[in-house]
Design an enzyme around this catalytic site. Structure first.
Site, PDB file in Angstrom:
ATOM      1  N   SER A  56       9.311 -15.543  14.461  1.00  0.00           N
ATOM      2  CA  SER A  56       9.947 -14.254  14.715  1.00  0.00           C
ATOM      3  C   SER A  56       8.908 -13.253  15.235  1.00  0.00           C
ATOM      4  O   SER A  56       8.265 -13.497  16.251  1.00  0.00           O
ATOM      5  CB  SER A  56      10.640 -13.770  13.443  1.00  0.00           C
ATOM      6  N   ASP A 106      21.275 -18.067  16.651  1.00  0.00           N
ATOM      7  CA  ASP A 106      20.466 -16.960  16.162  1.00  0.00           C
ATOM      8  C   ASP A 106      20.959 -15.660  16.795  1.00  0.00           C
ATOM      9  O   ASP A 106      20.833 -15.459  17.997  1.00  0.00           O
ATOM     10  CB  ASP A 106      18.995 -17.204  16.524  1.00  0.00           C
ATOM     11  N   HIS A 158      18.563 -17.874  12.434  1.00  0.00           N
ATOM     12  CA  HIS A 158      17.237 -17.369  12.787  1.00  0.00           C
ATOM     13  C   HIS A 158      16.084 -18.148  12.152  1.00  0.00           C
ATOM     14  O   HIS A 158      15.110 -18.464  12.826  1.00  0.00           O
ATOM     15  CB  HIS A 158      17.127 -15.892  12.418  1.00  0.00           C
TER      16      HIS A 158
END
Length: 269
Positions: free
Chosen positions: A107, A214, A244
């Protein structure tokens, strides 16, 4: 599961705590770079899989995150976060001279890891990016014009199809459950533009993994950044239905196996 040790160093903006999951006879070093609002303690199962694969695993809690000092989730400049990661990498190299170093960023940690590779890629054997904040991020685009940051917490259903992941995230006192800092949003915007403009990672082998479902960091947005930094050594895997946090998804074993297989392919083994 391997129990980590912690150590503290003077980071660019205050004390930073790093974790180390040690392997008895490691054949490589794996550096984990965590995402926004969380901490490296959530990656124990990832570290355990990597240790069993032959890695000593390490990484910091970023400034303002987890066990590290600083105003919560405040980052003025992501170059400072990259510098703190570099301190951890150099310490690992000192402890394990001659071992190859691989970096795995998730991320926001994918943004940090990509920038690290742009600056220090010659010292990495490979880079793995999981649901990376690269290219553009709709969250930043929505928040940037606002004077006041919304206080709505993250929808934990966006993390994983496994409801236990969201429950654990909500109950974790080291996870930030409050709003973004406006200065952090500005810093994210600057970092995204900086990585896009810097260009390709060249011949560095890169693994890009992402959940197709996601909605927190959209694959189509990350694709913009992946294309900006990609070189001839890019391998990618998109997982149907996954959200995610692919390392916390219902198919986490498949994802971790893909990562270790990529490491074997690059390092041999």
């Amino acid at each position: 599961m391997v129990t980590p040790t912690t150590w503290e160093f003077a980071g660019t903006r205050g004390a930073v705590t790093a974790r180390v999951w040690a392997a008895p006879e490691p054949r490589y070093v794996a550096v984990l770079v965590h995402g926004y609002g969380e901490h490296l303690g959530r990656y124990g199962h990832v570290a355990d899989a990597l240790v069993r694969h032959g890695a000593t695993v390490c990484g910091p809690d970023h400034m303002g995150h987890g066990l590290s000092a600083g105003e919560r989730v405040l980052v003025e400049d992501y170059e400072d976060v990259v510098a703190d990661v570099h301190t951890v990498v150099e310490a690992a190299r000192g402890d394990h001279p001659g071992l190859p170093v691989v970096m795995i960023g998730h991320s926001m940690g994918g943004l940090v890891a990509a920038r690290y590779a742009q600056l220090h890629g010659a010292g990495l054997a490979l880079l793995a990016l999981s649901g990376p904040v690269l290219g553009r991020w709709h969250v930043v685009e929505e928040l940037l014009p606002l004077e006041e940051m919304p206080t709505d917490p993250i929808d934990t259903a966006t993390l994983s199809r496994d409801p236990a992941v969201g429950l654990a995230y909500s109950a974790d006192p080291l996870v930030w459950h409050g709003p973004f800092r406006k200065r952090t949003v500005r810093a994210l915007d600057a970092a995204l533009r900086r990585v896009n403009e810097h260009g390709s990672l060249g011949a560095l082998p890169v693994l890009y993994v992402h959940g197709e479902a996601d909605r927190l960091v959209r694959p189509e947005d990350s694709r913009v950044g992946v294309e900006a930094v990609r070189g001839p050594g890019l391998t990618e895997r998109l997982y149907p239905g996954a959200r995610h946090e692919v390392f916390n998804e219902t198919n986490r074993d498949e994802v971790l196996a893909d990562v270790t297989a990529f490491i074997d392919r690059v390092l041999g083994g």
